[in-house]
Design an enzyme around this catalytic site. Structure first.
Site, PDB file in Angstrom:
ATOM      1  N   HIS A  61     -31.670 -29.200  20.874  1.00 53.99           N
ATOM      2  CA  HIS A  61     -32.302 -29.161  22.195  1.00 53.99           C
ATOM      3  C   HIS A  61     -31.376 -29.745  23.255  1.00 53.99           C
ATOM      4  CE1 HIS A  61     -35.873 -28.805  19.589  1.00 53.99           C
ATOM      5  NE2 HIS A  61     -36.419 -28.190  20.606  1.00 53.99           N
TER       6      HIS A  61
ATOM      7  N   ASP B   2     -33.938 -18.759  18.672  1.00 55.13           N
ATOM      8  CA  ASP B   2     -34.579 -19.991  19.110  1.00 55.13           C
ATOM      9  C   ASP B   2     -34.516 -20.015  20.646  1.00 55.13           C
ATOM     10  OD1 ASP B   2     -35.831 -22.451  19.075  1.00 55.13           O
ATOM     11  OD2 ASP B   2     -34.454 -23.358  17.632  1.00 55.13           O
TER      12      ASP B   2
END
Length: 367
Positions: free
Chosen positions: A197, A267
């Site tokens: 992230h 993702d």
């Protein structure tokens, strides 16, 4: 021009705005992903899902709903599901039973958890959840803690064989409830410490080592999984690009070597691990095109609808322009895989679900 709807986007609020409706009606939009900010209560969630289907019945309504710390809906009747590590612990505990009895109980409990998770989501109109995590719970030799804090107790176990059987059991429960699912994060995120992230994790092991451990569940579950999500992790001894942007990982390994035939999602393209390709920062459109070219069927863009949502519009416009200019060619197989993830039966009614023997038995089996 072939029809294909590869974009999974998000919305900012608890009901659709006119801007949301326009984005969802866009022919390149294939669905959306819900977050905790889209939740007030069951009645609101059910109404929101109905609003979405009124825009386009074929939109895929997704959510990250695993149990443990990754569970978007936690109140108004939703069961607080345990982290997946709880099922791995149950596997290892035979108690006073014969050897292996813990493993049998754990598989039954995982199926029960899948059914509860899937049935509750379906009763509110949700179609799909990004679960189960197939990452291995690699431990730090010095501390005994999980190497990856972002995975940690989201993983079933450190043994790929245990992960496979528990994930298969969970998937059985999900499918029994009418909810499709997604194994993640291919070929494995558990060995690296960095969080994709915010960083670009690098796993320097060989292809042989990864296939023997982290990626093994994907081969063993090739006939079970509805979808797969690759990791925003770089494995430099295999490819310089992260797995989600690598034809070698997605086509040569996942499709050809491991035999997976379902849908492949990127993702989140807003994550740090998706924004640097070949040594430079790329736009969301460039990242989406790279993922689609590598073999992804669908691309995810999360948390970009907040404010004016310029990034969402830029992605839809950029993909449309790329299609017109021939930089991206939609694949009929990708659209077929997306549509195969849609539920095949109507959603159950919540009150009837709560009273059903199947649901009550599943609740009793949860650890």
């Amino acid at each position: 021009m072939s029809f294909c709807s590869p974009v999974i986007l998000d919305i900012a609020g608890t009901h659709l705005t006119e801007v949301d409706r326009a984005r969802l009606a866009h022919p390149l939009t294939g669905g959306l992903i819900l977050f905790a900010r889209n939740w007030e209560n069951r009645a609101q969630l059910t109404e929101l899902c109905a609003e979405i289907k009124d825009v386009r019945e074929d939109l895929l309504i997704c959510v990250d709903h695993e149990g443990g710390r990754v569970q978007r809906f936690r109140s108004d009747g939703f069961t607080h599901l345990p982290p997946m590590r709880a099922f791995g612990a149950l596997w290892m505990d035979d108690g006073r039973g014969p050897e292996g009895s813990g493993a049998m109980r754990a598989q039954d409990a995982a199926s029960a958890a899948g059914y509860v998770l899937g049935a509750e989501l379906r009763a509110c109109g949700v179609d799909f959840s990004f679960t189960p995590v197939l990452d291995l719970d690699w431990l730090d030799e010095a501390t005994g803690a999980s190497r990856s804090s972002v995975i940690g107790d989201r993983a079933f176990h450190a043994d790929a064989r245990v992960v496979t059987l528990l994930a298969k059991s969970l998937a059985h429960g999900l499918l029994r409830a009418g909810l499709q699912h997604c194994g993640k994060h291919f070929p494995g995120h558990g060995y690296v410490r960095a969080d994709s992230h915010t960083d670009i994790p690098v796993d320097r092991r060989s292809l042989r080592a990864i296939l023997a451990a982290d990626a093994a569940p994907y081969g063993w579950l090739s006939a079970t999984l509805s979808a797969v999500m690759p990791a925003h992790v770089v494995y430099p001894r295999v490819d310089a690009r992260p797995a989600g942007f690598s034809r070698r990982w997605l086509e040569d390994v996942l499709r050809t070597r491991l035999g997976f035939t379902g849908a492949v999602f990127s993702d989140d393209l807003s994550m740090a691990g998706a924004r640097m390709l070949d040594g430079r920062e790329v736009s969301h459109t460039e990242a989406a095109l790279a993922a689609l070219d590598a073999g992804c069927d669908l691309v995810l863009l999360c948390n970009q609808s907040l404010g004016q949502g310029e990034a969402v519009d830029a992605l839809l416009d950029g993909l449309a322009e790329a299609q017109l200019k021939g930089r991206w060619q939609p694949r009929e197989a990708s659209e077929a895989r997306r549509r195969a993830l849609l539920p095949s039966a109507p959603a159950p009614e919540w009150d009837a679900l709560m009273c059903s023997e199947v649901y009550q038995r599943a609740l009793a089996l949860l650890p």
